[in-house]
Design a protein around this motif. Structure first.
Motif, PDB file in Angstrom:
ATOM      1  N   ASP A 250       0.787  -1.235   0.000  1.00  0.00           N
ATOM      2  CA  ASP A 250       0.000   0.000   0.000  1.00  0.00           C
ATOM      3  C   ASP A 250       0.819   1.285   0.000  1.00  0.00           C
ATOM      4  O   ASP A 250       0.284   2.365  -0.262  1.00  0.00           O
ATOM      5  CB  ASP A 250      -0.936   0.024   1.206  1.00  0.00           C
ATOM      6  CG  ASP A 250      -2.007  -1.059   1.121  1.00  0.00           C
ATOM      7  OD1 ASP A 250      -2.334  -1.509   0.001  1.00  0.00           O
ATOM      8  OD2 ASP A 250      -2.523  -1.446   2.186  1.00  0.00           O
ATOM      9  N   THR A 251       2.100   1.198   0.342  1.00  0.00           N
ATOM     10  CA  THR A 251       2.970   2.374   0.337  1.00  0.00           C
ATOM     11  C   THR A 251       4.321   1.970  -0.248  1.00  0.00           C
ATOM     12  O   THR A 251       4.647   0.779  -0.315  1.00  0.00           O
ATOM     13  CB  THR A 251       3.207   2.940   1.756  1.00  0.00           C
ATOM     14  OG1 THR A 251       3.989   2.006   2.504  1.00  0.00           O
ATOM     15  CG2 THR A 251       1.886   3.238   2.464  1.00  0.00           C
ATOM     16  N   LEU A 252       5.120   2.960  -0.603  1.00  0.00           N
ATOM     17  CA  LEU A 252       6.461   2.658  -1.090  1.00  0.00           C
ATOM     18  C   LEU A 252       7.280   2.004   0.022  1.00  0.00           C
ATOM     19  O   LEU A 252       8.078   1.106  -0.240  1.00  0.00           O
ATOM     20  CB  LEU A 252       7.149   3.919  -1.612  1.00  0.00           C
ATOM     21  CG  LEU A 252       8.543   3.721  -2.188  1.00  0.00           C
ATOM     22  CD1 LEU A 252       8.571   2.682  -3.305  1.00  0.00           C
ATOM     23  CD2 LEU A 252       9.102   5.050  -2.673  1.00  0.00           C
ATOM     24  N   ALA A 253       7.074   2.429   1.260  1.00  0.00           N
ATOM     25  CA  ALA A 253       7.772   1.788   2.384  1.00  0.00           C
ATOM     26  C   ALA A 253       7.433   0.301   2.438  1.00  0.00           C
ATOM     27  O   ALA A 253       8.313  -0.533   2.691  1.00  0.00           O
ATOM     28  CB  ALA A 253       7.408   2.474   3.698  1.00  0.00           C
ATOM     29  N   ASP A 254       6.169  -0.047   2.185  1.00  0.00           N
ATOM     30  CA  ASP A 254       5.768  -1.456   2.159  1.00  0.00           C
ATOM     31  C   ASP A 254       6.457  -2.201   1.015  1.00  0.00           C
ATOM     32  O   ASP A 254       6.873  -3.348   1.177  1.00  0.00           O
ATOM     33  CB  ASP A 254       4.250  -1.599   1.971  1.00  0.00           C
ATOM     34  CG  ASP A 254       3.440  -1.081   3.141  1.00  0.00           C
ATOM     35  OD1 ASP A 254       3.991  -0.970   4.255  1.00  0.00           O
ATOM     36  OD2 ASP A 254       2.244  -0.779   2.932  1.00  0.00           O
ATOM     37  N   VAL A 255       6.573  -1.555  -0.137  1.00  0.00           N
ATOM     38  CA  VAL A 255       7.179  -2.199  -1.306  1.00  0.00           C
ATOM     39  C   VAL A 255       8.601  -2.642  -0.995  1.00  0.00           C
ATOM     40  O   VAL A 255       9.014  -3.743  -1.351  1.00  0.00           O
ATOM     41  CB  VAL A 255       7.155  -1.265  -2.538  1.00  0.00           C
ATOM     42  CG1 VAL A 255       7.987  -1.832  -3.684  1.00  0.00           C
ATOM     43  CG2 VAL A 255       5.718  -1.020  -2.999  1.00  0.00           C
ATOM     44  N   VAL A 256       9.364  -1.808  -0.299  1.00  0.00           N
ATOM     45  CA  VAL A 256      10.771  -2.131  -0.027  1.00  0.00           C
ATOM     46  C   VAL A 256      10.988  -2.693   1.382  1.00  0.00           C
ATOM     47  O   VAL A 256      12.121  -2.815   1.832  1.00  0.00           O
ATOM     48  CB  VAL A 256      11.682  -0.908  -0.282  1.00  0.00           C
ATOM     49  CG1 VAL A 256      11.633  -0.505  -1.747  1.00  0.00           C
ATOM     50  CG2 VAL A 256      11.303   0.258   0.607  1.00  0.00           C
ATOM     51  N   ALA A 257       9.907  -3.089   2.067  1.00  0.00           N
ATOM     52  CA  ALA A 257      10.034  -3.618   3.425  1.00  0.00           C
ATOM     53  C   ALA A 257      10.333  -5.113   3.456  1.00  0.00           C
ATOM     54  O   ALA A 257      10.928  -5.598   4.409  1.00  0.00           O
ATOM     55  CB  ALA A 257       8.755  -3.340   4.225  1.00  0.00           C
ATOM     56  N   GLY A 258       9.938  -5.851   2.444  1.00  0.00           N
ATOM     57  CA  GLY A 258      10.200  -7.289   2.404  1.00  0.00           C
ATOM     58  C   GLY A 258      11.588  -7.542   1.850  1.00  0.00           C
ATOM     59  O   GLY A 258      12.546  -6.829   2.164  1.00  0.00           O
ATOM     60  N   SER A 259      11.711  -8.527   0.983  1.00  0.00           N
ATOM     61  CA  SER A 259      13.012  -8.811   0.374  1.00  0.00           C
ATOM     62  C   SER A 259      13.271  -7.942  -0.855  1.00  0.00           C
ATOM     63  O   SER A 259      14.378  -7.926  -1.391  1.00  0.00           O
ATOM     64  CB  SER A 259      13.107 -10.293  -0.001  1.00  0.00           C
ATOM     65  OG  SER A 259      12.117 -10.632  -0.952  1.00  0.00           O
ATOM     66  N   THR A 260      12.271  -7.194  -1.294  1.00  0.00           N
ATOM     67  CA  THR A 260      12.421  -6.278  -2.436  1.00  0.00           C
ATOM     68  C   THR A 260      13.137  -5.019  -1.974  1.00  0.00           C
ATOM     69  O   THR A 260      12.811  -4.462  -0.925  1.00  0.00           O
ATOM     70  CB  THR A 260      11.041  -5.914  -3.015  1.00  0.00           C
ATOM     71  OG1 THR A 260      10.417  -7.111  -3.482  1.00  0.00           O
ATOM     72  CG2 THR A 260      11.153  -4.924  -4.154  1.00  0.00           C
ATOM     73  N   ASN A 261      14.105  -4.560  -2.770  1.00  0.00           N
ATOM     74  CA  ASN A 261      14.869  -3.365  -2.427  1.00  0.00           C
ATOM     75  C   ASN A 261      14.918  -2.396  -3.593  1.00  0.00           C
ATOM     76  O   ASN A 261      14.858  -2.802  -4.755  1.00  0.00           O
ATOM     77  CB  ASN A 261      16.312  -3.740  -2.051  1.00  0.00           C
ATOM     78  CG  ASN A 261      16.358  -4.530  -0.767  1.00  0.00           C
ATOM     79  OD1 ASN A 261      15.933  -4.053   0.267  1.00  0.00           O
ATOM     80  ND2 ASN A 261      16.862  -5.751  -0.841  1.00  0.00           N
ATOM     81  N   GLU A 262      15.062  -1.126  -3.268  1.00  0.00           N
ATOM     82  CA  GLU A 262      15.292  -0.107  -4.290  1.00  0.00           C
ATOM     83  C   GLU A 262      16.721  -0.247  -4.811  1.00  0.00           C
ATOM     84  O   GLU A 262      17.631  -0.645  -4.074  1.00  0.00           O
ATOM     85  CB  GLU A 262      15.084   1.283  -3.689  1.00  0.00           C
ATOM     86  CG  GLU A 262      15.200   2.399  -4.696  1.00  0.00           C
ATOM     87  CD  GLU A 262      14.804   3.763  -4.147  1.00  0.00           C
ATOM     88  OE1 GLU A 262      14.926   4.734  -4.909  1.00  0.00           O
ATOM     89  OE2 GLU A 262      14.375   3.854  -2.979  1.00  0.00           O
ATOM     90  N   ALA A 263      16.918   0.083  -6.059  1.00  0.00           N
ATOM     91  CA  ALA A 263      18.256   0.052  -6.658  1.00  0.00           C
ATOM     92  C   ALA A 263      19.186   0.998  -5.893  1.00  0.00           C
ATOM     93  O   ALA A 263      18.755   2.044  -5.390  1.00  0.00           O
ATOM     94  CB  ALA A 263      18.179   0.456  -8.126  1.00  0.00           C
ATOM     95  N   THR A 264      20.463   0.626  -5.811  1.00  0.00           N
ATOM     96  CA  THR A 264      21.451   1.431  -5.082  1.00  0.00           C
ATOM     97  C   THR A 264      22.649   1.807  -5.945  1.00  0.00           C
ATOM     98  O   THR A 264      23.630   2.335  -5.432  1.00  0.00           O
ATOM     99  CB  THR A 264      21.953   0.666  -3.840  1.00  0.00           C
ATOM    100  OG1 THR A 264      22.552  -0.566  -4.264  1.00  0.00           O
ATOM    101  CG2 THR A 264      20.832   0.399  -2.857  1.00  0.00           C
TER     102      THR A 264
END
Length: 157
Positions: A50-64
């Protein structure tokens, strides 16, 4: 894997796009976020976030990767809403984006997420993911171009 609309944004994408286009509220924007390929969760799991924080809270990460940063698109970057009355639909478009000299350290990318940010200083917990697009890229120090389909990034029918 496929492109999809997050459940939280079903029926809302055109309205959130419109809010950015008219600047209501001031500082709102569409934000483009790249997701790393390593650890990416399935589409079925991601679409329930439901939020961007949720999207990257599991094993999914933003590119670095060096050379990558989120892109914010404001009112001047978006075209006005123009319903296609002949075909009974509404196509939403955003400009193509280029990330310059994106380095390989940080790994491959899997997806791009188009989000609605309600204010310039919004935390990831306030940013609403709208659409997710497959974008398999392995950075190698060259430029990465996100070319949006000629019909746009989203079609409401």
């Amino acid at each position: 894997m496929a492109d999809f609309c997050f459940n939280v944004s079903l029926g809302r994408v055109a309205e959130l796009y419109h809010r950015v286009k008219i600047g209501d509220p001031s500082g709102c924007a569409l934000v483009i976020v790249a997701l790393a390929a390593a650890g990416i969760e399935s589409d079925a799991v991601l679409k329930d976030k439901d939020t961007l924080a949720d999207v990257v809270a599991g094993s999914t990460n933003e590119a670095t990767n060096a050379g990558y940063s989120r892109r914010a698109l404001g009112s001047i970057d978006l075209v006005a809403l123009a319903p296609d009355d002949v075909n009974d639909r509404l196509d939403l478009d955003i400009p193509d984006q280029t990330w310059t000299n994106v380095q390989s350290a940080g790994g491959a990318w899997a997806k791009l997420v188009i989000c609605y940010r309600p204010a310039a200083a919004s935390a990831d917990s306030a940013i609403i993911p709208m659409t997710c697009h497959d974008f398999a890229v392995t950075p190698d120090g060259s430029n990465i171009v996100m070319q949006v389909d000629a019909a746009g990034f989203f079609r409401a029918t």
